[in-house]
Design an enzyme around this catalytic site. Sequence first.
Site, PDB file in Angstrom:
ATOM      1  N   SER A  17       0.871  -1.412   0.016  1.00 17.36           N
ATOM      2  CA  SER A  17       0.147  -0.085  -0.019  1.00 17.36           C
ATOM      3  C   SER A  17       0.682   1.263  -0.040  1.00 17.36           C
ATOM      4  CB  SER A  17      -0.909   0.005   1.317  1.00 17.36           C
ATOM      5  OG  SER A  17      -0.194   0.259   2.349  1.00 17.36           O
ATOM      6  N   LYS A  18       0.047   2.332  -0.644  1.00 17.36           N
ATOM      7  CA  LYS A  18       0.976   3.710  -0.504  1.00 17.36           C
ATOM      8  C   LYS A  18       1.516   4.155   0.716  1.00 17.36           C
ATOM      9  CE  LYS A  18      -2.177   6.622  -2.758  1.00 17.36           C
ATOM     10  NZ  LYS A  18      -2.843   7.079  -3.645  1.00 17.36           N
ATOM     11  N   ARG A  19       0.735   3.662   1.790  1.00 21.57           N
ATOM     12  CA  ARG A  19       1.178   4.411   2.945  1.00 21.57           C
ATOM     13  C   ARG A  19       2.529   3.751   3.422  1.00 21.57           C
ATOM     14  NH1 ARG A  19      -1.499   3.156   7.278  1.00 21.57           N
ATOM     15  NH2 ARG A  19      -3.057   1.609   6.137  1.00 21.57           N
ATOM     16  N   LYS A  20       2.652   2.550   3.037  1.00 19.17           N
ATOM     17  CA  LYS A  20       3.978   1.704   3.630  1.00 19.17           C
ATOM     18  C   LYS A  20       4.861   1.747   2.514  1.00 19.17           C
ATOM     19  CE  LYS A  20       1.177  -0.040   7.361  1.00 19.17           C
ATOM     20  NZ  LYS A  20       0.573  -1.253   7.562  1.00 19.17           N
ATOM     21  N   ASN A  21       4.611   1.835   1.356  1.00 16.25           N
ATOM     22  CA  ASN A  21       5.676   1.577   0.189  1.00 16.25           C
ATOM     23  C   ASN A  21       5.463   2.377  -0.739  1.00 16.25           C
ATOM     24  OD1 ASN A  21       7.836  -0.705   0.565  1.00 16.25           O
ATOM     25  ND2 ASN A  21       6.001  -1.554   1.133  1.00 16.25           N
TER      26      ASN A  21
END
Length: 503
Positions: free
Chosen positions: A254-258
């Site tokens: 996901s965008k939040r983590k990668n």
Amino acid sequence: MERRIRTRVAPSPTGDPHVGTAYIAMFNIAFAYKHGGDFILRIEDTDQNRYTPGSEEMIYESLRWLGLDWKEGPDVGGPYGPYRQSERFGIYADYAKQLVEKGEAYYCFCTPERLNNLRERQKAMKKAPGYDGHCRSLSKEEVEARIAAGEPYVIRLKMPYEGETVIHDRLRGDIVFENSKIDDQVLLKADGYPTYHLANVVDDHLMGVTTVIRAEEWISSTPKHIQLYKAFGWEQPEFIHMPLLRNSDRTKISKRKNPVSLNWYRDNGYLKEGLLNFLGLMAYSFGDGKEIFTLQEFKENFNIDNVSLGGPVFDLVKLGWINNQHMRLKDLKELTEMTVPFFRAKGFVGEEVSDKEMVALERIVEILREHAHTLKEIADESTVYFKDEYELPELTEDMDKKERKGIERLYNAIADETGKKSIKLFLEKIENYPTEDIPLEEAKKLLTDTLEEIGEGPAKVYMPLRAVLTGEPRGADLYNLIFIIGKTRTINRIKRMIEKYNI
Ligand code: GLU
């Protein structure tokens, strides 16, 4: 006769091109390649709410950047077009109506309020949500009358109430679903648009797709698709569900983590070879421990049955290592040319790069690619070769011990008598050097001669030189630096520092 193998990737243009699209495309391409088949690209843009302008072009651009080319697609055409679902709406409506005529689907007039109430009641009774079949057995006359009266409707698939639907996944074996738990899914929405399920199945059939290789997250949709193939009386493709790319906490990437945008990887100086190699390794190994490979080698070695389902973690450290390996394998001239935009972004070169500048850049790239992970890192780490005016770093309270020690060594080196002597002797040697360009071997010799004549240990001689030539306690090799910046800039750097620090 065996059918010609055809695979596809079917991204939805809903934002930046996703790294998962490249991953899935890559495996589809390799499978088609191994079987002498075709790989096609289809744009699934039926969800107008999530449509993002420009996204489709970015998908083409980023897949092409990676060399993940398609034989048929919206932009290149092909015998089964159009390949953009928004241009095929009439087809889906016709097929949905065909299913109604066959008794496999039905018109449903339930209002959003009724469906809401149904959901609330199911929730209160702790029952799984799902359509209750209210409109499943309306008479033909009633349906016609309601349509004629202009009542809005959807078309739903008549799921069997009993039995099981089985996915024969090539990698996962049989996955069994109870039909009673599968909803009467909507095929055609009230606005006349198809749902993903209908459009996906109709297109895979009409486009001759034999093998659906897609991410694991679609497994729950597959029984619905299988039922649709059955309802139409069509041959099913083979289904293969690839493991999802995951964050380090094992949730779906996901965008939040990668970073998930392919643009991000390109803009941050990853090579396409590095990114592809990494994506390939996410679910595939060569068996002989080979970790570094090209797309061509991957395609040639590929065997779908060797795909591992482990649930690969997207690890940027590993990607950095792989990218470094590919930067080292690349032709130096080519790699340098690829790094130019990153140098330019730092303001180190202008629009035009002269041949002389190019020689220096090549040398910088050659040195830094040994350990840098990206092209951007090469540019970021090359400040020392471009910036002639610098100061010794200031000592501050919050510095960690190691950093403080390094900086203290710089100040001590230029205050020390041997340090001062070394700087002056070296300056004299450089000033006496006959030409502006100083070849690498000569630069080395100027340094070692200084060391020898001073007759002290290397730290005593080289640390003060490092202080005046770079302002930093560690980093670039001095001989490389001198070779790259030449006589005049070397002299200017030293003189400026002598004056600034009263050496
Ligand atoms: N449009 C779907 C996606 O965005 C396609 C899934 C599939 O391959 O069926 O990934």
